[in-house]
Motif scaffolding. Structure first.
Motif, PDB file in Angstrom:
ATOM      1  N   PRO B  18       0.833  -1.205   0.000  1.00  9.27           N
ATOM      2  CA  PRO B  18       0.000   0.000   0.000  1.00  9.27           C
ATOM      3  C   PRO B  18       0.868   1.256   0.000  1.00  9.27           C
ATOM      4  CG  PRO B  18      -0.014  -1.034   2.164  1.00  9.27           C
ATOM      5  CD  PRO B  18       0.805  -1.930   1.273  1.00  9.27           C
ATOM      6  N   ILE B  19       0.340   2.290  -0.595  1.00 12.80           N
ATOM      7  CA  ILE B  19       1.068   3.562  -0.696  1.00 12.80           C
ATOM      8  C   ILE B  19       0.106   4.668  -0.298  1.00 12.80           C
ATOM      9  CG2 ILE B  19       2.112   5.204  -2.316  1.00 12.80           C
ATOM     10  CD1 ILE B  19       3.035   2.821  -3.975  1.00 12.80           C
ATOM     11  N   PRO B  94       5.315   6.696  -2.454  1.00 11.11           N
ATOM     12  CA  PRO B  94       5.077   7.287  -1.134  1.00 11.11           C
ATOM     13  C   PRO B  94       5.679   8.688  -1.068  1.00 11.11           C
ATOM     14  CG  PRO B  94       6.066   5.098  -0.949  1.00 11.11           C
ATOM     15  CD  PRO B  94       6.118   5.467  -2.384  1.00 11.11           C
ATOM     16  N   GLY B  95       5.015   9.557  -0.341  1.00  5.75           N
ATOM     17  CA  GLY B  95       5.546  10.894  -0.123  1.00  5.75           C
ATOM     18  C   GLY B  95       5.132  11.878  -1.183  1.00  5.75           C
ATOM     19  N   LEU B  96       4.511  11.370  -2.233  1.00  5.14           N
ATOM     20  CA  LEU B  96       4.083  12.271  -3.300  1.00  5.14           C
ATOM     21  C   LEU B  96       2.918  13.131  -2.797  1.00  5.14           C
ATOM     22  CD1 LEU B  96       3.711  11.193  -6.934  1.00  5.14           C
ATOM     23  CD2 LEU B  96       1.770  12.251  -5.831  1.00  5.14           C
ATOM     24  N   GLN B 269      10.391   3.711  -5.561  1.00  2.00           N
ATOM     25  CA  GLN B 269      10.180   4.106  -4.165  1.00  2.00           C
ATOM     26  C   GLN B 269      11.444   4.667  -3.555  1.00  2.00           C
ATOM     27  OE1 GLN B 269       7.817   2.019  -1.579  1.00  2.00           O
ATOM     28  NE2 GLN B 269       6.235   1.544  -3.075  1.00  2.00           N
ATOM     29  N   GLU B 270      12.565   4.000  -3.807  1.00  2.00           N
ATOM     30  CA  GLU B 270      13.839   4.532  -3.308  1.00  2.00           C
ATOM     31  C   GLU B 270      14.844   4.483  -4.440  1.00  2.00           C
ATOM     32  OE1 GLU B 270      15.134   2.661   0.354  1.00  2.00           O
ATOM     33  OE2 GLU B 270      13.079   2.897   1.106  1.00  2.00           O
ATOM     34  N   PRO B 271      14.818   5.507  -5.310  1.00  2.00           N
ATOM     35  CA  PRO B 271      15.700   5.455  -6.476  1.00  2.00           C
ATOM     36  C   PRO B 271      17.172   5.527  -6.071  1.00  2.00           C
ATOM     37  CG  PRO B 271      14.526   7.556  -6.382  1.00  2.00           C
ATOM     38  CD  PRO B 271      13.971   6.706  -5.288  1.00  2.00           C
ATOM     39  N   ASP B 272      17.978   4.783  -6.782  1.00  2.00           N
ATOM     40  CA  ASP B 272      19.425   4.855  -6.620  1.00  2.00           C
ATOM     41  C   ASP B 272      19.850   6.303  -6.888  1.00  2.00           C
ATOM     42  OD1 ASP B 272      22.174   4.840  -7.101  1.00  2.00           O
ATOM     43  OD2 ASP B 272      22.131   2.763  -7.835  1.00  2.00           O
TER      44      ASP B 272
END
Lengths: 99, 1003
Positions: B18-19, B94-96, B269-272
């Motif tokens: 879920p997001i 998330p966080g958007l 979600q967690e881009p390099d």
């Protein structure tokens, strides 16, 4: 963006070149002998042909040579490129240059 | 979880992830695999924005890049802001945080919605017709007010911290679109040995097939999704195939150059952190296959823009992709068979379909299935209106008579929370047309279909008008074989087309075919949703004479919004044709300009921002000047010292002090940025004689001469000094700003016009530094450092050059002056420049050698009336205008000479360079200010101020200007008129304020 086939370096991206516009007839040998109308016709007259047109291009960020390019102004296709002084390749449907 | 419209199963979402994001500050839940639009629909939110012009409430219409309504401001953290993001394309992370736009004070209570009530007063061309007088009011009243209300979204205010990269590649075949046709073609070509790039806009391959469900085609006995998986498996190891997802082909030029935007990191979600956010690809394919699919059309009826009215295909896509029902109580308006599939799939998923409305008398092949499923089919009915506020509550339907006229007496209002509309399909031929492909109207398809195109380009699938999957795959095979043949590659062994079960659709009724359904209220029947263009606007445009597509587009702005009319283009053309009483075949559709979807500035700029925005050039004495407190300014790419202010000293005071030092003592100036060209060859003198206005052939070795370079129209291109180093060798010293231009100019004439002249031109500025030593005590200072050269005026006159040594460093010394003082220019190797200038400073403490900057240089040359190219010249000024007839050598031809004799250049009212003395000697005339007789409105301009400054030598302000020749009389008084400055009276004088005889110069 076009690819220009520089006759000296081979095909290169357009950003390496500067276009000098339509190639016209040579500069009159004695401009002083022309009346105003004849002189300004040479100075400003351009055909702006719809179809194959001969242009001067400068390989500014390459070999530094000016040369001639035939480009179809209808679809931006570059048909050929050749050194100044060399004959234009046959079969391009080019009209005589200039007014 | 508040997702009332989400189904418990199905879709390509990951329910284990879920997001949560924010929409207008409120929490919004979804899953991995959602878009912002699907999450909004899952929550049951209808209203997502206000329209551009009339501020009408709008909701999500589509599920793709064509979305005209759901434009949101999306934030991903500080500086990571996208205005006008299409909610249908933004993947949930998330966080958007998203917010709605174009509404104030809030989306629900938007005051500007009053505009809609005033719609009668906002017809096409309203701004052109209304705000043109009085003239002042536009700038002071109308424009500021309109700007506050208009515009979509707000630009971000902080710098974008993300990285963007560019990539340049070549390939044999570029396939655009990752649907079945594109995948098939890419596989075939790769197996034939072609280097293939497949660019697909979507996150996952499959194209329109992904948007189908239980009523979609079955291939080889498999549902679409399963068959797709098999196809993708076969692509692995097919050859040299680069598959790019989330990659949009934004432009395809007639030269074959393609511009691709790859969205690399936004969906992660967690881009390099090493990844760029986006990557811009410049692709040079040898061949291109377009498999760009198709776009569905909305319907035309009053209030067809109410939130809750969606494309039937979009409803299918949200169900198949994200397991979201766009409504629980549906009405489906099927002008095309695909809507039957939508009705069947949504009904099977639990929605109640209250009516399936079809204006056609002959229902399509799925009608039987629909009736078997218990759907109520209303044949020869059409929607004629919608009800509800900012969310659909009911649809008004009416039966049609034989002529397509709705029967108002039998009209029915059916409550519903969503209306699915299906107005048929428009092939996505935008890139095809952009690349030079031809189009022709096809009445059966009610669309423009591709005809002939460039030899390197083919189009296949729905984009080429294919109505079934089988047809699309067959087209892909054929097009790929043709392109491979063009590439000189043998096609791979024939692969049989898969067996496909799918209904063949009946012809659809295009939305514009039933004009009587909107006749009651054409003002509220919208064609272009994003720019609020109604049917009435298009009809008005035709009445006002803008009946051609290119004209009507500009007058009504239809198709000019950021979606470029993706959902509206064919309807606009058809309505234009109908209103003008012409067949649509005669109208040429407008060509979509790049980009296909909006592209961020960051992607276009790539790494070229901040310090890498452009090259910074520094002169050899840059560090030396910086260490002495120089303040620098940009001159072209150069950093040049403005002045060398002492602690507490203003720039202006520093410049005045430096200029005084040059007039009374000696000043030192870094002139290394000047252009320098070595010109040699047996014909060098002949060549330069044709380029420069002065006599070059007659210039003795050892001497220099100042002259002009003209264009052949007689105007000044540049100025500079020609120095003869040897009979066949010259050094040109030219302006800083014109150096690159002049080099191009020299090469152009030498190579194109006079290739028979034996002359070679070499830029030589890079290796040397130029230190200008100027002032009455310059010789005194230099004598202390010089050896091997006689500096006396007799042995080394003004406008001569000599070789010698300065501080033990080999120097070529030129007596040229841009200050009017006795002056020497030292040309020394760049690596020794600091050493030379430090020695000069050390040897002359009693002479107080003063480094000076550009500002002092400008004052000094202004006092002498020396022209500065780009100030006194502007591309229209001739040597005669500047009073520089003495630089025109008689008895030879040079470029520009013939034109000086043209009648136009001999008119008595040509501009003339003059000096300007303000009557108030403390007031500074504005550079660029107009010279007029009297400061009053409508006063004809007689000239302009070209340079101005406070002369420290004269203790007053002075200026140069160009004034009509017949008014350029010394003693005449004119007024300088400039915006936001009081009028200033000036007296005209000769354009030289100091030492007109040049005594100081020759000292």
């Amino acid at each position: 963006m076009l690819v220009i086939p520089c006759p000296f370096c081979g095909p290169r991206e357009e950003v390496e070149f500067a276009c000098g516009g339509e190639a016209g007839p040579p500069r009159p040998a004695d401009p002083g002998a022309l009346d105003d109308a004849a002189w300004t016709a040479w100075l400003w007259g351009r055909v702006n042909r719809k179809g194959p047109q001969v242009e001067t291009w400068w390989h500014q960020a390459g070999c530094g040579r000016w040369f001639l390019v035939a480009r179809d102004t209808r679809d931006d296709r570059v048909l050929a490129a050749w050194p100044i002084g060399a004959p234009a390749p046959a079969g391009l449907g080019l009209a005589e240059p200039g007014p | 979880m508040r997702q009332p419209f989400r189904l418990a199963t199905g879709g390509r979402i990951d329910r284990s992830r879920p997001i949560e994001v924010r929409l207008d500050g409120e929490r919004l839940q979804g899953f991995q695999g959602d878009t912002l639009a699907s999450a909004i629909l899952a929550r049951g939110i209808r209203l997502v924005g206000r329209s551009f012009k009339r501020h009408r409430p709008r909701g999500i219409l589509t599920a793709g890049p064509e979305e005209p309504n759901a434009l949101l401001r999306v934030e991903r953290g500080p500086g990571r802001v996208d205005p006008n993001a299409r909610a249908t394309l933004v993947e949930l992370v998330p966080g958007l945080s998203a917010s709605t736009q174009n509404a104030w004070p809030s989306l629900r209570h938007d005051l500007a919605g009053l505009f809609d009530r005033a719609a009668a007063f906002l017809p096409a061309g309203f701004y052109y017709k209304t705000f043109f007088r009085p003239g002042w009011a536009w700038y002071r009243l109308f424009e500021p007010a309109i700007r506050r209300l208009a515009g979509l979204g707000r630009a971000p205010e902080t710098a974008d911290p993300d990285r963007y990269l560019h990539r340049h590649v070549h390939c044999d075949l570029l396939v655009v679109g990752g649907g079945p046709a594109g995948l098939r073609a890419a596989g075939l070509a790769a197996r034939a040995g072609a280097r293939v790039i497949l660019a697909d806009e979507r996150p996952a391959p499959g194209g329109g097939l992904l948007d189908t469900g239980t009523a979609g085609p079955r291939i080889e006995g498999l549902p679409a999704a399963a068959w797709l998986e098999r196809l993708l498996g076969e692509l692995e190891g097919a050859g040299e195939l680069v598959r790019l997802s989330r990659t949009t082909v934004e432009a395809l030029h007639p030269s074959g150059h393609a511009l691709l935007l790859e969205r690399v990191a936004d969906h992660l979600q967690e881009p390099d952190p090493r990844l760029p956010r986006e990557r811009l690809w410049q692709v040079r394919p040898r061949a291109v296959l377009l498999a760009t699919g198709r776009l569905e059309r909305p319907l035309l009826f009053p209030d067809n823009d109410r939130p809750g009215i969606l494309l039937a295909g979009a409803a299918r896509a949200y169900l198949a992709g994200q397991a979201v029902l766009v409504g629980r109580d549906l009405v489906v308006a099927a002008f095309d068979d695909s809507a039957y599939a939508a009705a069947l799939e949504l009904a099977a998923a639990g929605a109640r379909v209250h009516a399936l409305v079809d204006p056609r008398g002959e229902p399509g092949p799925l009608a039987g299935a629909a009736e078997a499923a218990g759907l109520r089919l209303l044949s020869r009915w059409a929607p004629v209106g919608s009800e509800g506020g900012p969310g659909l509550r009911a649809v008004r339907l009416a039966p049609l008579d034989r002529t397509g006229r709705p029967d108002g007496r039998r009209e029915r209002t059916i409550p519903c929370d969503a209306l699915l509309v299906a107005g048929g399909w428009t092939p996505a031929v935008q890139l095809w047309a952009q690349a030079g492909g031809g189009l022709a109207w096809d009445p059966a398809a009610a669309a423009f279909l591709p005809t002939r195109g460039p030899s390197w380009l083919r189009i296949a699938g729905a984009a080429a008008g294919a109505r079934t999957l089988a047809e699309a795959l067959a087209q892909a095979d054929r097009a790929t074989a043709e392109l491979l043949a063009g590439l000189g590659l043998a096609p791979p062994p024939a692969e049989p087309l898969p067996a496909i079960e799918e209904p063949v659709p009946a012809p659809s009724t295009p939305p514009w075919a039933l004009p009587e359904t909107w006749r009651r209220d054409p003002k509220s029947t919208f064609v272009d949703f994003q720019n609020d263009v109604s049917v009435a606007d298009i009809e008005l445009a035709v009445r006002e004479g803008f009946a051609l597509p290119e004209h009507a587009k500009r007058w009504t702005t239809a198709g000019m919004a950021t979606d470029q009319g993706k959902t509206s283009a064919p309807a606009t053309l058809a309505l234009l044709a109908a209103a003008a009483g012409r067949p649509i075949e005669e109208l040429a559709p407008t060509t979509m300009r790049p980009p296909w979807t909006p592209v961020s500035f960051g992607a276009l700029a790539g790494v070229h921002r901040g310090d890498l925005f452009r090259p910074i050039r520094t002169a050899p004495l840059h560090a030396w000047a910086a260490a002495r407190g120089a303040v620098f300014e940009d001159v072209g790419n150069w950093k040049r010292p403005t002045a060398f202010p002492r602690p507490g000293e203003s720039l202006e005071a520093a410049a005045a002090r430096e200029a005084r030092a040059v007039r009374t003592g000696v000043g030192l100036f870094d002139a290394s940025t000047l252009g320098a060209f070595d010109v040699q060859g047996p014909d060098a003198a002949t060549f330069l004689d044709r380029i420069w206005t002065i006599d070059v052939a007659g210039l003795p070795v050892g001497r220099c001469r100042y002259g002009l370079v003209l264009k052949d129209d007689g105007t000044v291109l540049d100025d500079g000094v020609v120095c003869r180093l040897a009979p066949n060798r010259f050094l040109l010293s030219t302006t800083t700003g014109g150096a690159a231009r002049l080099y191009a100019w020299l090469e152009r004439w030498a190579q194109t016009e006079w290739p028979n002249l034996r002359v070679w031109i070499t830029p030589v500025a890079e290796g040397r530094a130029v230190i200008a030593v100027q002032g009455p005590r310059s010789r005194l200072l230099l004598r202390r450092a010089a050896s091997g050269v006689d500096l006396s005026p007799e042995a080394f006159p003004h406008m001569a050059w000599r070789d010698g040594k300065i501080a033990g460093v080999a120097a070529r010394i030129f007596r040229v002056s841009f200050t009017g003082e006795t002056a020497f220019e030292l040309h020394v190797p760049a690596s020794r420049a600091e050493e030379v200038i430090d020695t000069l400073l050390r040897l002359g403490p009693d002479l107080e050698p003063t480094p000076y900057g550009l500002e002092a240089m400008h004052l000094l040359r202004l006092e002498k009336g020396y022209i500065l190219v780009g100030h006194e010249t502007d591309g229209t000024v001739t040597p005669r205008d500047l009073g520089l007839e003495r630089l025109l050598a008689p008895g030879k031809d040079f470029v520009g000479k013939r034109s000086l004799d043209l009648a136009e250049h001999r008119r008595p009212d040509r501009p003339r360079l003059v000096g300007l003395l303000p009557l108030d000697p403390t007031a500074l005339p504005a550079v660029g200010g107009q010279l007029v007789e009297r400061a009053e409105p409508g006063a004809p301009p007689l000239g302009r101020v070209s340079s101005a400054g406070r002369s420290p030598t004269l203790g007053r302000t002075i200026a140069l200007g160009l004034v009509r020749g017949d008014r350029a009389r010394p003693g005449e008084r004119l007024t300088v008129f400039a915006a936001d400055r009081p009028p200033l009276e000036v007296e005209l004088c000769a354009p030289c304020f100091l030492d007109p005889e040049g005594v100081r110069l020759r000292g």
